[in-house]
Design a protein around this motif. Structure first.
Motif, PDB file in Angstrom:
ATOM      1  N   LYS A 173      31.487  41.542  35.901  1.00  0.00           N
ATOM      2  CA  LYS A 173      30.786  42.086  34.372  1.00  0.00           C
ATOM      3  C   LYS A 173      32.726  42.923  34.605  1.00  0.00           C
ATOM      4  CE  LYS A 173      26.751  41.541  35.584  1.00  0.00           C
ATOM      5  NZ  LYS A 173      26.551  40.129  35.907  1.00  0.00           N
ATOM      6  N   HIS A 174      32.215  42.540  32.723  1.00  0.00           N
ATOM      7  CA  HIS A 174      33.489  42.670  32.171  1.00  0.00           C
ATOM      8  C   HIS A 174      33.641  44.486  31.783  1.00  0.00           C
ATOM      9  CE1 HIS A 174      34.954  38.457  32.967  1.00  0.00           C
ATOM     10  NE2 HIS A 174      34.023  38.014  32.725  1.00  0.00           N
ATOM     11  N   GLY A 175      35.154  45.582  32.511  1.00  0.00           N
ATOM     12  CA  GLY A 175      34.788  46.534  31.546  1.00  0.00           C
ATOM     13  C   GLY A 175      34.445  47.653  31.859  1.00  0.00           C
ATOM     14  N   HIS A 176      34.653  48.826  31.649  1.00  0.00           N
ATOM     15  CA  HIS A 176      33.146  50.125  31.727  1.00  0.00           C
ATOM     16  C   HIS A 176      32.566  49.796  31.892  1.00  0.00           C
ATOM     17  CE1 HIS A 176      37.647  53.199  32.036  1.00  0.00           C
ATOM     18  NE2 HIS A 176      37.374  52.060  33.039  1.00  0.00           N
ATOM     19  N   ALA A 177      32.789  49.210  30.873  1.00  0.00           N
ATOM     20  CA  ALA A 177      30.756  49.724  29.658  1.00  0.00           C
ATOM     21  C   ALA A 177      30.285  47.743  31.377  1.00  0.00           C
ATOM     22  CB  ALA A 177      30.300  48.358  28.915  1.00  0.00           C
ATOM     23  N   GLY A 178      30.914  46.857  31.287  1.00  0.00           N
ATOM     24  CA  GLY A 178      30.148  45.847  32.403  1.00  0.00           C
ATOM     25  C   GLY A 178      29.165  46.779  33.759  1.00  0.00           C
ATOM     26  N   VAL A 179      30.151  47.229  34.394  1.00  0.00           N
ATOM     27  CA  VAL A 179      30.186  48.456  35.438  1.00  0.00           C
ATOM     28  C   VAL A 179      29.473  49.403  35.685  1.00  0.00           C
ATOM     29  CG1 VAL A 179      30.628  49.682  37.116  1.00  0.00           C
ATOM     30  CG2 VAL A 179      32.386  47.682  36.287  1.00  0.00           C
ATOM     31  N   ARG A 180      29.475  50.026  34.087  1.00  0.00           N
ATOM     32  CA  ARG A 180      28.240  51.092  33.941  1.00  0.00           C
ATOM     33  C   ARG A 180      26.555  50.284  33.791  1.00  0.00           C
ATOM     34  NH1 ARG A 180      29.396  56.055  32.674  1.00  0.00           N
ATOM     35  NH2 ARG A 180      31.669  56.417  32.479  1.00  0.00           N
ATOM     36  N   ALA A 181      26.945  48.508  32.821  1.00  0.00           N
ATOM     37  CA  ALA A 181      25.147  47.612  32.647  1.00  0.00           C
ATOM     38  C   ALA A 181      24.713  47.613  34.186  1.00  0.00           C
ATOM     39  CB  ALA A 181      25.955  46.661  31.733  1.00  0.00           C
TER      40      ALA A 181
END
Length: 142
Positions: free
Chosen positions: A59-67
């Motif tokens: 998962k990439h970036g803050h959005a990926g971690v949050r998702a």
């Protein structure tokens, strides 16, 4: 009369301090605090063997971690991390620990993990989660 001048330097946060903050945030379910320990270009990596449940891959970036974190409760009833040992070596911190994983039906098992964290400029840029995917599947399916 003697004058003393004190020079203060700003406190720096070590990688180990950031790791402890990240695990505290995870424990407290504080996603904002967890993401604050990470760079915008963070890579959050789990074994490909978890793809079946939408939990594998990078998962990439803050959005990926949050998702990713938002998806976990659709697969698991709960998880509690217990980091036990920290190996701090430059831009890398490796964490050995156990996690209590609870299925949606309420079955809990304790499974070992290794997290390999990489840092750049005071932020985490990579976290790779290494664990026994067969045992993890067994818990999810119980």
């Amino acid at each position: 009369m003697t004058t003393t001048t004190t020079t203060t330097t700003p406190a720096t946060t070590s990688n180990l301090d950031l790791i402890h903050a990240a695990y505290a945030a995870f424990r407290d379910r504080d996603v904002d605090a967890l993401v604050a320990t990470m760079a915008e270009d963070m890579e959050w990596i789990h074994p490909e063997g978890m793809d079946t449940y939408g939990l594998g891959g990078t998962k990439h970036g803050h959005a990926g971690v949050r998702a990713f974190l938002a998806h976990v409760p659709t697969v698991l009833g709960g998880m509690r991390l217990q980091p036990l040992e920290f190996l701090d070596h430059g831009d890398r911190v490796v964490v050995f620990g156990v996690r209590d994983v609870t299925s949606r039906s309420g079955h809990t098992e304790t499974l070992q993990f290794v997290h390999s964290w990489t840092f750049r400029d005071g932020k985490a840029v990579r976290m790779e989660d290494v664990f026994d995917t067969v045992a993890f599947h067994r818990v999810i399916e119980s």
